[in-house]
Motif scaffolding. Structure first.
Motif, PDB file in Angstrom:
ATOM      1  N   PRO A   1       0.807  -1.233   0.000  1.00 54.00           N
ATOM      2  CA  PRO A   1       0.000   0.000   0.000  1.00 54.00           C
ATOM      3  C   PRO A   1       0.831   1.270   0.000  1.00 54.00           C
ATOM      4  CG  PRO A   1      -0.957  -1.626   1.483  1.00 54.00           C
ATOM      5  CD  PRO A   1       0.356  -2.189   1.025  1.00 54.00           C
ATOM      6  N   ASP A   2       1.918   1.301   0.783  1.00 52.86           N
ATOM      7  CA  ASP A   2       2.760   2.499   0.824  1.00 52.86           C
ATOM      8  C   ASP A   2       3.445   2.751  -0.515  1.00 52.86           C
ATOM      9  OD1 ASP A   2       2.064   3.011   3.412  1.00 52.86           O
ATOM     10  OD2 ASP A   2       3.887   2.146   4.296  1.00 52.86           O
ATOM     11  N   ASP A   3       3.978   1.681  -1.115  1.00 52.18           N
ATOM     12  CA  ASP A   3       4.643   1.838  -2.411  1.00 52.18           C
ATOM     13  C   ASP A   3       3.644   2.266  -3.486  1.00 52.18           C
ATOM     14  OD1 ASP A   3       7.147   1.220  -1.471  1.00 52.18           O
ATOM     15  OD2 ASP A   3       6.975  -0.917  -1.924  1.00 52.18           O
ATOM     16  N   TYR A   4       2.450   1.684  -3.426  1.00 59.11           N
ATOM     17  CA  TYR A   4       1.423   2.050  -4.402  1.00 59.11           C
ATOM     18  C   TYR A   4       1.059   3.530  -4.269  1.00 59.11           C
ATOM     19  CZ  TYR A   4      -3.009   2.366  -6.843  1.00 59.11           C
ATOM     20  OH  TYR A   4      -4.010   2.766  -7.700  1.00 59.11           O
ATOM     21  N   ASP A   5       0.800   3.965  -3.053  1.00 60.38           N
ATOM     22  CA  ASP A   5       0.386   5.359  -2.845  1.00 60.38           C
ATOM     23  C   ASP A   5       1.476   6.332  -3.282  1.00 60.38           C
ATOM     24  OD1 ASP A   5      -2.015   4.482  -1.838  1.00 60.38           O
ATOM     25  OD2 ASP A   5      -1.435   4.686   0.274  1.00 60.38           O
ATOM     26  N   THR A   6       2.744   5.990  -2.976  1.00 60.26           N
ATOM     27  CA  THR A   6       3.850   6.872  -3.372  1.00 60.26           C
ATOM     28  C   THR A   6       3.947   6.977  -4.886  1.00 60.26           C
ATOM     29  OG1 THR A   6       5.100   6.294  -1.376  1.00 60.26           O
ATOM     30  CG2 THR A   6       6.335   7.258  -3.199  1.00 60.26           C
ATOM     31  N   LEU A   7       3.906   5.825  -5.566  1.00 64.76           N
ATOM     32  CA  LEU A   7       4.030   5.841  -7.024  1.00 64.76           C
ATOM     33  C   LEU A   7       2.845   6.536  -7.675  1.00 64.76           C
ATOM     34  CD1 LEU A   7       5.479   5.062  -9.596  1.00 64.76           C
ATOM     35  CD2 LEU A   7       4.388   2.809  -9.479  1.00 64.76           C
ATOM     36  N   ALA A   8       1.633   6.242  -7.189  1.00 63.84           N
ATOM     37  CA  ALA A   8       0.445   6.880  -7.769  1.00 63.84           C
ATOM     38  C   ALA A   8       0.522   8.395  -7.606  1.00 63.84           C
ATOM     39  CB  ALA A   8      -0.821   6.329  -7.107  1.00 63.84           C
ATOM     40  N   GLY A   9       0.998   8.844  -6.439  1.00 66.36           N
ATOM     41  CA  GLY A   9       1.129  10.284  -6.223  1.00 66.36           C
ATOM     42  C   GLY A   9       2.138  10.922  -7.157  1.00 66.36           C
ATOM     43  N   LEU A  10       3.279  10.235  -7.381  1.00 65.27           N
ATOM     44  CA  LEU A  10       4.306  10.787  -8.274  1.00 65.27           C
ATOM     45  C   LEU A  10       3.821  10.820  -9.719  1.00 65.27           C
ATOM     46  CD1 LEU A  10       7.490   9.064  -6.786  1.00 65.27           C
ATOM     47  CD2 LEU A  10       6.902  11.485  -6.681  1.00 65.27           C
TER      48      LEU A  10
ATOM     49  N   TYR B   1     -14.683   1.413 -16.111  1.00 59.18           N
ATOM     50  CA  TYR B   1     -14.960   0.978 -14.756  1.00 59.18           C
ATOM     51  C   TYR B   1     -15.995   1.838 -14.039  1.00 59.18           C
ATOM     52  CZ  TYR B   1     -10.711  -1.752 -15.414  1.00 59.18           C
ATOM     53  OH  TYR B   1      -9.783  -2.623 -15.873  1.00 59.18           O
ATOM     54  N   GLY B   2     -16.401   2.920 -14.638  1.00 64.17           N
ATOM     55  CA  GLY B   2     -17.337   3.794 -13.952  1.00 64.17           C
ATOM     56  C   GLY B   2     -16.627   4.687 -12.947  1.00 64.17           C
ATOM     57  N   ASP B   3     -17.418   5.403 -12.126  1.00 69.49           N
ATOM     58  CA  ASP B   3     -16.857   6.410 -11.231  1.00 69.49           C
ATOM     59  C   ASP B   3     -15.883   5.816 -10.218  1.00 69.49           C
ATOM     60  OD1 ASP B   3     -19.949   8.296 -11.119  1.00 69.49           O
ATOM     61  OD2 ASP B   3     -18.293   8.297 -12.551  1.00 69.49           O
ATOM     62  N   ALA B   4     -16.142   4.604  -9.718  1.00 67.31           N
ATOM     63  CA  ALA B   4     -15.312   4.044  -8.652  1.00 67.31           C
ATOM     64  C   ALA B   4     -13.892   3.752  -9.113  1.00 67.31           C
ATOM     65  CB  ALA B   4     -15.948   2.761  -8.110  1.00 67.31           C
ATOM     66  N   ARG B   5     -13.699   3.574 -10.404  1.00 65.74           N
ATOM     67  CA  ARG B   5     -12.361   3.242 -10.901  1.00 65.74           C
ATOM     68  C   ARG B   5     -11.908   4.236 -11.956  1.00 65.74           C
ATOM     69  NH1 ARG B   5     -11.215  -2.209 -10.523  1.00 65.74           N
ATOM     70  NH2 ARG B   5      -9.240  -1.704 -11.492  1.00 65.74           N
ATOM     71  N   ALA B   6     -12.406   5.472 -11.896  1.00 65.57           N
ATOM     72  CA  ALA B   6     -12.161   6.417 -12.977  1.00 65.57           C
ATOM     73  C   ALA B   6     -10.778   7.041 -12.939  1.00 65.57           C
ATOM     74  CB  ALA B   6     -13.215   7.524 -12.945  1.00 65.57           C
ATOM     75  N   ASP B   7     -10.022   6.886 -11.840  1.00 63.78           N
ATOM     76  CA  ASP B   7      -8.694   7.467 -11.769  1.00 63.78           C
ATOM     77  C   ASP B   7      -7.790   6.786 -12.799  1.00 63.78           C
ATOM     78  OD1 ASP B   7      -6.253   8.493 -11.178  1.00 63.78           O
ATOM     79  OD2 ASP B   7      -6.163   7.761  -9.120  1.00 63.78           O
ATOM     80  N   PRO B   8      -7.268   7.530 -13.794  1.00 61.33           N
ATOM     81  CA  PRO B   8      -6.465   6.893 -14.849  1.00 61.33           C
ATOM     82  C   PRO B   8      -5.178   6.270 -14.328  1.00 61.33           C
ATOM     83  CG  PRO B   8      -6.422   9.293 -15.046  1.00 61.33           C
ATOM     84  CD  PRO B   8      -7.466   8.968 -14.042  1.00 61.33           C
ATOM     85  N   VAL B   9      -4.575   6.848 -13.285  1.00 63.15           N
ATOM     86  CA  VAL B   9      -3.352   6.263 -12.734  1.00 63.15           C
ATOM     87  C   VAL B   9      -3.664   4.923 -12.078  1.00 63.15           C
ATOM     88  CG1 VAL B   9      -1.548   6.538 -10.997  1.00 63.15           C
ATOM     89  CG2 VAL B   9      -2.189   8.476 -12.435  1.00 63.15           C
ATOM     90  N   ASP B  10      -4.799   4.832 -11.367  1.00 67.11           N
ATOM     91  CA  ASP B  10      -5.190   3.571 -10.745  1.00 67.11           C
ATOM     92  C   ASP B  10      -5.448   2.501 -11.803  1.00 67.11           C
ATOM     93  OD1 ASP B  10      -6.126   1.896  -8.469  1.00 67.11           O
ATOM     94  OD2 ASP B  10      -8.023   2.037  -9.545  1.00 67.11           O
ATOM     95  N   VAL B  11      -6.127   2.888 -12.886  1.00 67.79           N
ATOM     96  CA  VAL B  11      -6.385   1.943 -13.981  1.00 67.79           C
ATOM     97  C   VAL B  11      -5.068   1.443 -14.562  1.00 67.79           C
ATOM     98  CG1 VAL B  11      -7.340   1.743 -16.309  1.00 67.79           C
ATOM     99  CG2 VAL B  11      -8.633   2.920 -14.521  1.00 67.79           C
TER     100      VAL B  11
END
Length: 500
Positions: free
Chosen positions: A106-115, A142-152
């Motif tokens: 989770p920490d690595d994911y959040d850091t990379l997504a933020g960058l 994915y609709g609104d719940a998965r709309a963040d392009p970095v998350d996709v």
């Protein structure tokens, strides 16, 4: 992990069916004991009771999964003494679908997504990722719940196929993004990759190679490959040359000899250099971006106009070698005489401690046309001083055959890392002014400015010099990496043969 994946309700139902096939789970006691274990750890669990086994299990699984770690606790308790079975293996398979083992913590994911979210190239992340992914889903899928392009994007990298003995595509993608960024984000992406690479099974040397390849692919090499050529001649036969060439790739020692040949004229020497250059381009391919060409020359050949040797890369327009690449001359005598190295390192230390040192300050000494240098006076002046670190010679002294009475040898022995020699037009009254005009700037980036000078045009397309300095400047340059690389190749024995 994709849009067509089963819903969580379906997975709870399937997990209940598989649990029901495990010996003893149909009894109410183990199910009640497992539910109590969850409540003792996470608090009350609101699960509707049912007399039907599958419905009762499904509701318990759903309710426990509302607590982070609750489902895992329930399964661990109910599976006690029952896990070494095929039926329990089927249960774990469904649990992995509900809670897949993530590629990133989770920490690595959040850091990379933020960058990645801060990247100036953010709009192009999806198209850049297509180099590493066969398909990048559209966020709207994915609709609104998965709309963040970095998350996709990061979700897609979770499922990407990884080739054996190849770095994970996510690491390569992060390097590709980093080399296209500027400033803090680029540095932080590189640091992130270094931190997680080991968990991905990628060594730091391998990651460094990935970084070099991606930088070259983007046309921004941070550590270019080096073509090093040694040229020697015997004073008794000055028109007979022996040339050897090596390729030094980033993070690697010298590869096998590219060429080892004796030639009997300056014209044949230039043809051999051009052939070595073409062979290097073919071997490196896209990694040839930013190739640095270095010549290891003895004192009698130090002012040889190697930067003006004509090349025709892959049959294209003919131009001087120095117009395409940073061309440096390294002193073969300094490499051979290791007792000269401490003086050189002392001045290199000064350069590193004074990164803002300028070409136009006291660290540079200019010797005008007609000026005479006394070797003994130079030794006395420079022996214990950290500066100057650069000499500009508007009339470079020719070698007379006696190194003990040669001022240039005294400069090399005293550790002067940079010598700018004007091979022609140094007698012009504006020569010093012109040299300073085109080379003014930080001393540590002098090789790059000499490369621009040899290109013959300035940033706005105008001429850099009215004295044709781009055809007449030799830069003798030594650095720590140059010493190590040159010393390594000089250990290679001569083999004869080489380029036909």
């Amino acid at each position: 992990m994709t849009a067509a994946a089963p819903s969580r309700a379906d997975l709870y139902w399937e997990l209940a069916h598989r649990l029901a096939k495990v010996h003893g789970v149909s009894d109410a006691a183990p199910r009640a004991r497992a539910l109590r274990a969850v409540e003792e750890r996470f608090g009350p669990v609101e699960a509707a009771r049912s007399s039907m086994l599958i419905e009762d299990l499904t509701e318990a699984l759903r309710a426990c999964d509302e607590r982070q770690g609750g489902l895992r606790t329930y399964l661990d308790e109910i599976g006690r003494g029952r896990t070494n079975t095929v039926a329990w293996g089927a249960v774990e398979e469904i649990h992995r679908l509900l809670h897949p083992v993530r590629l990133l913590s989770p920490d690595d994911y959040d850091t990379l997504a933020g960058l990645l979210g801060q990247c100036a190239t953010g709009d192009g992340l999806r198209s850049l990722a297509l180099r590493f992914l066969p398909f990048v889903p559209d966020p709207d899928t994915y609709g609104d719940a998965r709309a963040d392009p970095v998350d996709v994007l990061l979700t897609a990298f979770e499922d990407v196929a990884v080739m054996e003995d190849e770095p994970h595509p996510l690491l390569v993608f992060v390097e590709a993004v980093a080399v296209r960024e500027e400033g803090a984000v680029a540095r932080q992406l590189t640091v992130w990759n270094k931190r997680v690479a080991q968990r991905f099974g990628c060594t730091q040397d391998r990651l460094k190679s990935v970084r070099a390849a991606e930088a070259a692919y983007a046309g921004r090499p941070f550590e270019p490959s080096r073509l090093l050529m040694e040229i020697v001649s015997h004073p008794a036969v000055p028109d007979e040359f022996h040339i050897r060439g090596w390729l030094l790739a980033p993070g690697e020692g010298p590869r096998a000899l590219l060429g080892d040949r004796q030639v009997t004229s300056l014209r044949r020497l230039e043809e051999t250099v051009a052939a070595l250059h073409q062979r290097t381009l073919e071997q490196l391919g896209e990694l040839s971006a930013g190739l640095r060409v270095e010549f290891l020359l003895p004192r009698p050949l130090l002012w040889l106009a190697v930067d003006q040797i004509t090349v025709r890369p892959s049959g294209s327009v003919a131009r001087p070698l120095g117009a395409d690449h940073t061309v440096l001359v390294r002193s073969r005598d300094r490499i051979r005489n290791r007792h000269w190295w401490p003086a050189l390192h002392r001045r290199l230390d000064w350069l590193e401690l004074h990164p803002e040192g300028r070409f136009d300050d006291g660290a540079v000494q200019c010797v005008p046309h007609g000026g005479k240098l006394s070797p003994a006076a130079l030794v006395a002046q420079l022996r214990h001083a950290a500066t100057p670190v650069c000499f500009v010679l508007l009339e470079p002294p020719q070698y007379t055959g006696d190194m003990a009475d040669d001022p240039v040898t005294a400069l090399l022995e005293a550790g002067i890392p940079a010598i700018v020699a004007v091979r022609g037009n140094g007698d012009h009254e504006n020569a010093r002014l012109e040299v300073w005009k085109v080379l003014e700037g930080r001393l540590d980036t002098l090789p790059e400015r000499v490369r621009v000078l040899r290109g013959g045009v300035g940033p706005a397309g105008g001429a850099l010099s009215t004295l044709d300095l781009h055809r007449h400047v030799t830069l003798v340059w030594d650095s720590r990496d140059g010493l190590e690389g040159a010393e390594a190749v000089l250990g290679h024995p001569r083999t004869g043969g080489g380029i036909p």
